[in-house]
Design an enzyme around this catalytic site. Structure first.
Site, PDB file in Angstrom:
ATOM      1  N   HIS A  15      33.391  40.511  34.367  1.00 40.49           N
ATOM      2  CA  HIS A  15      33.552  39.799  32.930  1.00 40.49           C
ATOM      3  C   HIS A  15      32.241  39.974  32.409  1.00 40.49           C
ATOM      4  O   HIS A  15      31.164  39.490  32.974  1.00 40.49           O
ATOM      5  CB  HIS A  15      33.966  38.378  32.854  1.00 40.49           C
ATOM      6  CG  HIS A  15      35.215  37.932  33.750  1.00 40.49           C
ATOM      7  ND1 HIS A  15      35.489  38.221  34.784  1.00 40.49           N
ATOM      8  CD2 HIS A  15      36.394  37.843  33.051  1.00 40.49           C
ATOM      9  CE1 HIS A  15      36.564  37.671  35.331  1.00 40.49           C
ATOM     10  NE2 HIS A  15      37.433  37.719  34.079  1.00 40.49           N
TER      11      HIS A  15
ATOM     12  N   ASP B  44      30.032  37.231  33.772  1.00 35.06           N
ATOM     13  CA  ASP B  44      29.550  37.043  34.924  1.00 35.06           C
ATOM     14  C   ASP B  44      27.984  37.596  35.194  1.00 35.06           C
ATOM     15  O   ASP B  44      27.423  37.384  35.979  1.00 35.06           O
ATOM     16  CB  ASP B  44      30.384  38.008  35.841  1.00 35.06           C
ATOM     17  CG  ASP B  44      31.973  37.833  35.707  1.00 35.06           C
ATOM     18  OD1 ASP B  44      32.017  36.504  35.368  1.00 35.06           O
ATOM     19  OD2 ASP B  44      32.833  38.310  35.989  1.00 35.06           O
TER      20      ASP B  44
HETATM   21  C1  XLS Z   1      42.616  34.963  37.116  1.00 36.83           C
HETATM   22  C2  XLS Z   1      42.492  36.365  36.769  1.00 36.83           C
HETATM   23  C3  XLS Z   1      41.215  36.923  36.483  1.00 36.83           C
HETATM   24  C4  XLS Z   1      41.099  38.211  36.166  1.00 36.83           C
HETATM   25  C5  XLS Z   1      40.216  38.957  35.123  1.00 36.83           C
HETATM   26  O1  XLS Z   1      43.387  34.297  37.610  1.00 36.83           O
HETATM   27  O2  XLS Z   1      42.827  36.859  38.150  1.00 36.83           O
HETATM   28  O3  XLS Z   1      40.033  36.816  37.490  1.00 36.83           O
HETATM   29  O4  XLS Z   1      41.379  39.304  36.901  1.00 36.83           O
HETATM   30  O5  XLS Z   1      39.894  38.269  33.947  1.00 36.83           O
END
Ligand code: XLS
Ligand code: NI
Ligand code: NI
Length: 431
Positions: free
Chosen positions: A96, A99
């Site tokens: 993301h 991140d």
């Molecule tokens: C949260 C999601 C997130 C997505 C990406 O539950 O799994 O991590 O994979 O935004």
């Protein structure tokens, strides 16, 4: 740990820092394990997750967090991340926007920060050969998104979501990212009393079209993935499960550019098995990618644990192999080590376990398909539709009255076993 290169040593090895099943170049069913599995590291869990929970402070303490400047801090984290991924021979990563570098409320400054860390990522990707499986924007953590991002009742919030997605798409495209993900954590609602569901879903569709048009006009050739999840953090999320997402994509004309990223623990939260969700997506030609993890049988939230069950993953790999693999995606470990797993070594054990379990499941599923009567049995079960009246029915040549007449002429059907226990034993036989 920084010089620990994890290598394949085979099932007989007692070295916990080696692969016992994942042998990247081993050919299974015409492709190498690396080509089948396309493992990716999830940046957020591995390098941002700090072990904190709603009851307690962080337990995973990272040295780079002492660096004051945001971009320098991001670079130090990234240097570690690429070292870690190289040691594990992970061919891909996913991230993301927030991140890889911390954001503030200044949109233009966030763009500059993301561009700076994107350049740093590019250098690491070039020297390591690690590629970007997908990028995404975090449209759920900031307080402005508490009522949704693309589905927010306030247009100004939607505009901020658009700014973030534009920057994340720019970063993904410039790094040669193969796909782009939308997980709608806050795209849903808590109470219908304050919600116009129809209008919110139309806004989401419009937003996705805008993102797709922007990316395509800037040369993005990859797939967009929607990642379904039924709840948490929203009570009702619009992307509930694969069937719901497929209906939404078809309703709003997004089906040619979008497919699905299926997460194991999201499937189980929706009351489905993972393999059910895989099959629903595969049957619609939308099996894009997966977020690999597992839940906990005794509680009902997204615990994001690393996968470790060969039996369950074999059932999943049977669906994936029969579908011909992923549509552009791979296996992203959207999983985190436990709060009390506080050593860097734990992060290695977690990924080694996940990779080995998938590799073993691939081998078992391939053996079931090649060496047993699994395929033949499943085909034979529908044989009554391959000829005669069954075939005529499939071809649309019969009416309801014909069924009635056939029921009378052919009499009461024989009792035919589904052989579930036999098939379950087949999987155990090849483990
Ligand atoms: C949260 C999601 C997130 C997505 C990406 O539950 O799994 O991590 O994979 O935004
Ligand atoms: Ni996920
Ligand atoms: Ni999740």
């Amino acid at each position: 740990m920084s010089n620990t290169k994890i290598t394949y040593e085979g099932p007989g090895s007692d070295n916990p820092l080696s692969f016992r099943w994942y042998d990247a170049n081993k050919v299974v069913a015409g492709k190498t394990m690396q080509e089948h599995l396309r493992f990716a590291c999830a940046y957020w869990h591995s390098f941002c997750g700090n072990g904190g929970d709603p009851f307690g402070e962080p337990t995973h303490l990272f040295s780079w967090n002492n660096t004051v400047d945001a971009v320098d801090r991001a670079k130090a984290k990234m240097d570690f991340a690429f070292d870690f991924m190289s040691n594990l021979s992970l061919p891909f990563f996913c991230f993301h926007d927030v991140d890889v570098v911390d954001f503030t409320n200044d949109v233009a400054d966030n763009e500059r920060r993301l561009q700076a860390i994107t350049e740093h990522a590019r250098q690491h990707m070039q020297s390591s050969g690690i590629q970007l499986l997908w990028g995404t924007a975090n449209l759920f953590s900031h307080r402005r998104y508490m009522n949704g991002a693309a589905t927010n009742p306030d247009f100004q919030v939607l505009a901020h979501a658009g700014a973030q997605v534009k920057a994340a798409l720019d970063a993904t495209i410039s790094l040669g990212g193969q796909n782009y993900v939308f997980w709608g954590g806050r795209e849903g609602y808590m109470s219908l009393l304050n919600t116009n569901m129809k209008r919110e879903q139309e806004h989401m569709a419009r937003f996705l079209h805008m993102a797709k048009d922007y990316a395509r006009s800037h040369g993005f050739k990859g797939q967009f993935f929607i990642e379904p999840k039924p709840c948490e953090p929203s009570k009702h999320q619009y992307d509930y499960d694969c069937a719901t997402v497929i209906g939404f994509l078809n309703q709003f004309g997004l089906q040619d550019d979008f497919s699905i990223n299926i997460e194991v623990n999201h499937a189980t939260l929706a009351g489905h098995t993972f393999q059910h969700e895989l099959q629903v997506a595969a049957d619609a030609g939308m099996l894009g990618s997966i977020d690999a993890n597992r839940g906990d049988y005794q509680n009902g939230w997204d615990t994001d644990q690393f996968p470790n069950n060969v039996n369950e993953l074999t059932e999943a790999m049977l669906v994936i192999l029969e579908a011909g693999g992923f549509k552009g995606g791979g296996i992203n470990f959207d999983a985190k080590i436990r709060r009390n797993s506080t050593d860097m070594e734990d992060l290695y054990h977690a990924h080694i376990g996940g990779m080995d379990t998938f590799a073993r499941a691939l081998l078992v599923a391939d053996a079931v398909l090649q060496q047993s009567d699994y395929k033949a049995f499943r085909q034979q079960r529908y044989a009554s539709f391959d000829s005669g009246n069954g075939k005529a029915f499939e071809e649309g040549k019969l009416g309801l009255e014909d069924l009635r007449n056939i029921a009378i002429s052919d009499g009461e059907p024989k009792t035919l076993s589904g052989r579930q226990e036999y098939l379950e034993n087949l999987i155990n036989r090849f483990i």
